[in-house]
Motif scaffolding. Structure first.
Motif, PDB file in Angstrom:
ATOM      1  N   ILE A 244     -13.102  -5.374  -7.593  1.00 44.71           N
ATOM      2  CA  ILE A 244     -11.859  -4.869  -8.168  1.00 44.71           C
ATOM      3  C   ILE A 244     -11.642  -3.469  -7.621  1.00 44.71           C
ATOM      4  N   MET A 245     -10.434  -3.203  -7.084  1.00 49.10           N
ATOM      5  CA  MET A 245     -10.161  -1.947  -6.410  1.00 49.10           C
ATOM      6  C   MET A 245      -8.789  -1.410  -6.787  1.00 49.10           C
ATOM      7  N   ALA A 246      -8.692  -0.108  -6.953  1.00 48.76           N
ATOM      8  CA  ALA A 246      -7.413   0.575  -7.121  1.00 48.76           C
ATOM      9  C   ALA A 246      -7.315   1.664  -6.073  1.00 48.76           C
ATOM     10  N   GLY A 247      -6.079   2.015  -5.682  1.00 50.17           N
ATOM     11  CA  GLY A 247      -5.887   3.044  -4.675  1.00 50.17           C
ATOM     12  C   GLY A 247      -5.099   4.225  -5.201  1.00 50.17           C
ATOM     13  N   ALA A 248      -5.107   5.294  -4.421  1.00 52.74           N
ATOM     14  CA  ALA A 248      -4.369   6.498  -4.798  1.00 52.74           C
ATOM     15  C   ALA A 248      -2.878   6.362  -4.494  1.00 52.74           C
ATOM     16  N   GLY A 249      -2.517   5.421  -3.617  1.00 60.98           N
ATOM     17  CA  GLY A 249      -1.116   5.198  -3.295  1.00 60.98           C
ATOM     18  C   GLY A 249      -0.404   4.408  -4.370  1.00 60.98           C
ATOM     19  N   LYS A 250       0.900   4.364  -4.289  1.00 60.26           N
ATOM     20  CA  LYS A 250       1.694   3.659  -5.297  1.00 60.26           C
ATOM     21  C   LYS A 250       1.435   2.158  -5.265  1.00 60.26           C
ATOM     22  N   PHE A 251       1.174   1.602  -6.424  1.00 52.42           N
ATOM     23  CA  PHE A 251       0.972   0.167  -6.632  1.00 52.42           C
ATOM     24  C   PHE A 251      -0.170  -0.396  -5.778  1.00 52.42           C
ATOM     25  N   GLU A 252      -1.172   0.442  -5.486  1.00 52.35           N
ATOM     26  CA  GLU A 252      -2.333  -0.041  -4.753  1.00 52.35           C
ATOM     27  C   GLU A 252      -3.377  -0.552  -5.738  1.00 52.35           C
ATOM     28  N   GLY A 253      -3.548  -1.852  -5.765  1.00 48.95           N
ATOM     29  CA  GLY A 253      -4.539  -2.470  -6.631  1.00 48.95           C
ATOM     30  C   GLY A 253      -4.794  -3.890  -6.188  1.00 48.95           C
ATOM     31  N   ALA A 254      -6.054  -4.317  -6.180  1.00 53.39           N
ATOM     32  CA  ALA A 254      -6.377  -5.657  -5.705  1.00 53.39           C
ATOM     33  C   ALA A 254      -7.674  -6.153  -6.336  1.00 53.39           C
ATOM     34  N   VAL A 255      -7.763  -7.481  -6.442  1.00 56.06           N
ATOM     35  CA  VAL A 255      -8.991  -8.152  -6.865  1.00 56.06           C
ATOM     36  C   VAL A 255      -9.357  -9.154  -5.784  1.00 56.06           C
ATOM     37  N   LEU A 256     -10.592  -9.061  -5.300  1.00 59.05           N
ATOM     38  CA  LEU A 256     -11.085  -9.976  -4.274  1.00 59.05           C
ATOM     39  C   LEU A 256     -12.120 -10.901  -4.890  1.00 59.05           C
ATOM     40  N   THR A 257     -11.971 -12.195  -4.644  1.00 61.42           N
ATOM     41  CA  THR A 257     -12.967 -13.186  -5.041  1.00 61.42           C
ATOM     42  C   THR A 257     -13.781 -13.525  -3.808  1.00 61.42           C
ATOM     43  N   ILE A 258     -15.056 -13.187  -3.847  1.00 60.90           N
ATOM     44  CA  ILE A 258     -15.909 -13.249  -2.659  1.00 60.90           C
ATOM     45  C   ILE A 258     -16.754 -14.521  -2.678  1.00 60.90           C
ATOM     46  N   ASP A 259     -16.709 -15.255  -1.575  1.00 63.16           N
ATOM     47  CA  ASP A 259     -17.607 -16.391  -1.376  1.00 63.16           C
ATOM     48  C   ASP A 259     -18.873 -15.917  -0.677  1.00 63.16           C
ATOM     49  N   ARG A 260     -19.944 -16.669  -0.856  1.00 62.21           N
ATOM     50  CA  ARG A 260     -21.177 -16.383  -0.127  1.00 62.21           C
ATOM     51  C   ARG A 260     -20.979 -16.791   1.338  1.00 62.21           C
ATOM     52  N   ALA A 261     -21.212 -15.859   2.249  1.00 63.39           N
ATOM     53  CA  ALA A 261     -21.059 -16.176   3.668  1.00 63.39           C
ATOM     54  C   ALA A 261     -22.062 -17.264   4.077  1.00 63.39           C
ATOM     55  N   PRO A 262     -21.652 -18.196   4.960  1.00 66.70           N
ATOM     56  CA  PRO A 262     -20.398 -18.211   5.705  1.00 66.70           C
ATOM     57  C   PRO A 262     -19.283 -19.027   5.037  1.00 66.70           C
TER      58      PRO A 262
END
Length: 400
Positions: A244-262
């Motif tokens: 889960i990530m937020a940024g300093a820029g406007k409307f910067e926010g994201a959630v990544l669902t990570i799979d086990r590589a590969p």
């Protein structure tokens, strides 16, 4: 009466967790000296529990294999930090290999839960709230039981006289699970229930990476949200998880669902983003995929609370209210953290502390601490956390 064990509190500013400063110009072997010495009694007590847990789960040969494989995925700078702490602790319980393994609790499949919330104000400022739901019980020499809240602290990293990173830390752990690059981006890692230590090890043998060390490296080297998001999304990770990530820029926010590589599973949710054009002003991530049925009631119940909110209500107080709401805050919550990268602001409170500047309805603090220490739960919470609690008890050797 029902209210007998409850107490209305006008919360003063939350009691601050300890805070430390690390200057990246300092030799890696010396960086963590102050933190390590400050928590020495706890570190030695933690070593007893950690070693017992390791040897209950892995053979000596398996631990050697894990250490050999993991060391290939850790930057030399951080391996040197481990060696420095090893010298200071000076105990067979905490060799450099033990510290290396301790820094990869998640990849070793140590049970944890967690919840994360991103909420954007109307002007695009994104606020990040996080609960770390995790327990690590260990006995102190005086017979008392300590847990993560007893050793939670903030650490600030400095470079050339400028503060560049803040992280929430625990003794001997140098990677990032909860952190912010000042004027840049925040990061939170959450458990995905498909985590499996055997499969993680096989992925690592093929070059996939553990998260905490790599994320700290990225925090030290990437100042902006977009570049960090792209790098994290393109990296092969050795364990399934959520970022889960937020940024300093406007409307910067994201959630990544990570799979086990590969693996790149077709059923895995794509990257979720805060999106003003689509009216998406909040994102919630617990411990299940958002495109599948919820694994517990936390996500749907909290989404109901969020649906009753308007975006113009969003501020740090709102995020504190939501992340500490009964639908997310629970007996396993070690700490809660709220950060706003656009403002360079962050705050950490442990389980028994009330959020700052709030009129709160809380259990008496001694009751909260006793509940936390013994992991005793109401029937309702016991059902909610039945699976993770069972895994926790199995690995810690505790009863219900």
């Amino acid at each position: 009466m029902m209210c007998r064990n409850l107490l209305f509190l006008l919360a003063m500013p939350a009691a601050a967790v300890p805070s430390f400063d690390i200057h990246l110009e300092t030799a890696p072997e010396l960086r963590w000296a102050e933190v390590t010495k400050y928590y020495m009694k706890d570190i030695l007590a933690m070593g007893e529990t950690f070693n017992r847990t390791l040897h209950n789960k892995f053979t000596v040969e398996e631990l050697k294999e894990w250490a050999d494989v993991l060391s290939n995925g850790v930057p030399k700078e951080f391996l040197d930090e481990f060696r420095g702490m090893e010298k200071i602790v000076n105990s067979p319980l905490w060799t450099a290999d033990h510290i290396l393994l301790f820094n990869h609790l998640y990849e070793l499949e140590s049970p944890t839960m967690c919840s994360g919330l991103l909420a954007a104000q109307e002007d695009g400022t994104v606020i990040h709230g996080r609960n770390m739901d995790y327990s690590f019980l260990y006995k102190m020499p005086d017979g008392s039981t300590h847990d993560w809240p007893d050793v939670t602290y903030d650490v600030n990293f400095w470079r050339e006289g400028k503060k560049i990173i803040t992280m929430v830390g625990w003794p001997l752990l140098v990677g990032a699970h909860t952190a912010m690059r000042y004027d840049g981006w925040t990061f939170e890692q959450n458990t995905r229930t498909t985590n499996n230590h055997s499969l993680n090890l096989e992925a690592a043998k093929q070059g996939a990476l553990p998260f905490a060390m790599q994320i700290r490296h990225l925090l030290q080297t990437i100042p902006d949200f977009s570049t960090a998001l792209a790098k994290i999304a393109s990296t092969n990770w050795m364990a399934p998880q959520y970022f889960i990530m937020a940024g300093a820029g406007k409307f910067e926010g994201a959630v990544l669902t990570i799979d086990r590589a590969p693996e790149h599973l077709a059923t895995t949710p794509p990257i979720q983003r805060i999106d003003a054009a689509k009216g998406i002003w909040h994102l919630l991530q617990t411990n299940d995929d958002v495109n599948k049925a919820p694994g517990d009631p936390r996500r749907p119940l909290t989404e109901m609370l969020l649906a009753a909110k308007d975006q113009h209500e969003v501020n740090e107080n709102t995020v504190w209210d939501m992340i500490r709401a009964p639908t997310l805050f629970n007996p396993l919550t070690a700490f809660t953290w709220v950060a706003t990268p656009a403002m360079g602001h962050h705050e950490t409170i442990v389980h028994s502390e009330p959020p700052p500047q709030h009129l709160m309805l809380l259990e008496d603090s001694s009751t909260v601490q006793d509940t936390r220490k013994s992991i005793k739960m109401s029937d309702q919470w016991r059902q909610l956390f039945k699976r993770p609690l069972a895994r926790y008890q199995m690995l810690q050797g505790t009863g219900a």
